[in-house]
Design an enzyme around this catalytic site. Structure first.
Site, short mmCIF file in Angstrom:
data_model
loop_
_atom_site.label_atom_id
_atom_site.label_comp_id
_atom_site.label_asym_id
_atom_site.label_seq_id
_atom_site.Cartn_x
_atom_site.Cartn_y
_atom_site.Cartn_z
N ASP A 7 -6.96 -5.11 2.06
CA ASP A 7 -8.01 -4.51 1.26
C ASP A 7 -9.20 -4.31 2.19
O ASP A 7 -9.60 -5.23 2.92
CB ASP A 7 -8.41 -5.35 0.05
CG ASP A 7 -9.13 -4.48 -0.97
OD1 ASP A 7 -8.50 -3.53 -1.48
OD2 ASP A 7 -10.32 -4.70 -1.23
N ARG A 51 -9.59 -3.36 11.09
CA ARG A 51 -8.16 -3.63 10.84
C ARG A 51 -7.47 -4.11 12.12
O ARG A 51 -6.62 -5.00 12.07
CB ARG A 51 -7.49 -2.35 10.30
CG ARG A 51 -6.06 -2.56 9.79
CD ARG A 51 -5.55 -1.37 8.99
NE ARG A 51 -6.36 -1.15 7.80
CZ ARG A 51 -7.28 -0.20 7.67
NH1 ARG A 51 -7.48 0.67 8.64
NH2 ARG A 51 -8.00 -0.09 6.58
N GLY A 61 -10.19 8.54 5.85
CA GLY A 61 -11.27 8.02 5.01
C GLY A 61 -12.65 8.28 5.58
O GLY A 61 -13.02 9.41 5.92
N TYR A 62 -13.42 7.21 5.73
CA TYR A 62 -14.81 7.32 6.19
C TYR A 62 -14.93 7.40 7.71
O TYR A 62 -16.05 7.44 8.24
CB TYR A 62 -15.62 6.10 5.69
CG TYR A 62 -15.70 6.00 4.18
CD1 TYR A 62 -16.62 6.76 3.46
CD2 TYR A 62 -14.87 5.13 3.48
CE1 TYR A 62 -16.71 6.66 2.07
CE2 TYR A 62 -14.95 5.03 2.09
CZ TYR A 62 -15.86 5.79 1.40
OH TYR A 62 -15.94 5.70 0.03
N HIS A 78 -1.69 6.50 5.96
CA HIS A 78 -2.53 6.23 7.15
C HIS A 78 -2.48 4.75 7.49
O HIS A 78 -2.39 4.37 8.65
CB HIS A 78 -3.98 6.62 6.88
CG HIS A 78 -4.18 8.07 6.65
ND1 HIS A 78 -4.18 8.98 7.66
CD2 HIS A 78 -4.35 8.78 5.51
CE1 HIS A 78 -4.36 10.19 7.17
NE2 HIS A 78 -4.47 10.09 5.86
N LYS A 79 -2.58 3.91 6.44
CA LYS A 79 -2.55 2.47 6.71
C LYS A 79 -1.18 2.08 7.28
O LYS A 79 -1.09 1.26 8.19
CB LYS A 79 -2.82 1.67 5.43
CG LYS A 79 -4.28 1.62 5.03
CD LYS A 79 -4.49 0.61 3.92
CE LYS A 79 -5.90 0.60 3.40
NZ LYS A 79 -6.07 -0.28 2.24
N SER A 130 0.86 -1.18 0.00
CA SER A 130 0.00 0.00 0.00
C SER A 130 0.89 1.23 0.00
O SER A 130 1.98 1.21 0.59
CB SER A 130 -0.87 0.00 1.26
OG SER A 130 -1.55 1.23 1.37
N ASN A 131 0.41 2.28 -0.64
CA ASN A 131 1.12 3.57 -0.56
C ASN A 131 0.37 4.53 0.36
O ASN A 131 0.64 5.71 0.38
CB ASN A 131 1.23 4.18 -1.97
CG ASN A 131 2.03 3.29 -2.90
OD1 ASN A 131 3.14 2.89 -2.59
ND2 ASN A 131 1.44 2.94 -4.04
P1 IMP Z 1 -8.17 0.14 -0.37
O1 IMP Z 1 -8.20 -0.93 0.66
O2 IMP Z 1 -6.82 0.70 -0.59
O3 IMP Z 1 -8.89 -0.27 -1.61
O4 IMP Z 1 -8.97 1.38 0.18
C1 IMP Z 1 -10.06 1.23 0.98
C2 IMP Z 1 -10.77 2.55 1.22
O5 IMP Z 1 -11.75 2.25 2.22
C3 IMP Z 1 -9.87 3.63 1.80
O6 IMP Z 1 -9.45 4.54 0.84
C4 IMP Z 1 -10.81 4.32 2.78
O7 IMP Z 1 -11.53 5.31 2.13
C5 IMP Z 1 -11.77 3.24 3.19
N1 IMP Z 1 -11.31 2.67 4.46
C6 IMP Z 1 -10.67 1.49 4.67
N2 IMP Z 1 -10.35 1.33 5.97
C7 IMP Z 1 -10.79 2.45 6.57
C8 IMP Z 1 -10.71 2.89 7.92
O8 IMP Z 1 -10.14 2.25 8.82
N3 IMP Z 1 -11.29 4.08 8.16
C9 IMP Z 1 -11.91 4.82 7.21
N4 IMP Z 1 -11.97 4.48 5.94
C10 IMP Z 1 -11.41 3.29 5.62
#
Ligand code: IMP
Length: 200
Positions: free
Chosen positions: A68, A182, A154-155, A12-13, A8-9
């Protein structure tokens, strides 16, 4: 395992993973000189997580963990789900920034009183060729009518934890780690990894 490459880039993650895997150095693709941008075209969180992990392992040749994740809203038939990152943007167009995407979601939910939702997180840890561990977890909540709170990403400002009366963006990092999709998936993964390492 003392180092793990994160597929992942998303900064936050990375920060969350660094907290969730104490004692393990979490690296991003750029830390190992790899440019990584995977098209998430799978139909499930697992397919996308496994796809990301496999592609980065192919490029970097070392153990990789991929996440994901996304938000599923009952009244929207599970949307945005696997499209959470791209929600509200046309195919091929740049993704919206989080506040704009959150406004888009709130507009979609205008007039909807049934606001149950859950976050999903699928983790795939690729240990070697054809060897991987997988965990997937959720956290249940409801969607607020306005964004609340400044933590997280994010959300998070829209996701209310009913037992606390607070959004995921209003609670400290340690509480998010304990309660979140997570955090739960990472705890299960740490358990699997410890068992795997015991086996040698
Ligand atoms: P991906 O897993 O990179 O496809 O991105 C998942 C998307 O879901 C992120 O860009 C966030 O917008 C949202 N998301 C995933 N986990 C969280 C979280 O812990 N908090 C808020 N939004 C999340």
């Amino acid at each position: 395992m003392t180092e793990l490459l994160l597929a992942s880039n998303n900064e936050h993650k990375r920060r969350e993973f660094t907290r969730l895997f104490p004692g393990v150095r979490i690296l991003e693709p750029r830390d190992v000189g790899v440019s990584f941008d995977f098209p998430e075209d799978g139909q499930t969180f697992f397919a996308n997580a496994h796809g990301k992990a496999a592609e980065l392992q192919r490029l970097a040749g070392r153990p990789v963990i991929a996440d994901d994740s996304g938000l599923c809203v009952d009244a929207l038939g599970g949307e945005p789900g696997i499209y959470s990152a791209r929600y509200g943007s046309a195919q091929g167009a740049p993704v919206l920034d989080a506040p704009t995407r959150n406004r888009f979601l709130l507009e979609r939910m205008n007039g909807i009183t049934e606001r149950a939702a859950h976050f999903v997180c699928c983790l795939v840890l690729l240990l070697g060729r054809d060897r991987f561990l997988v965990t997937q977890e959720t956290v249940e909540g409801t969607i607020t009518h306005e964004p609340r709170g400044l933590n997280g990403f994010g959300y998070d400002p829209l996701f209310l934890l009913p037992a606390l009366g607070l959004t995921m963006a209003e609670i400290p990092d340690a509480d998010k780690d304990r309660l979140s999709h997570r955090g739960r998936a990472a705890r299960s993964m740490r358990g699997l990894l410890a068992a795997e390492e015991d086996l040698g």
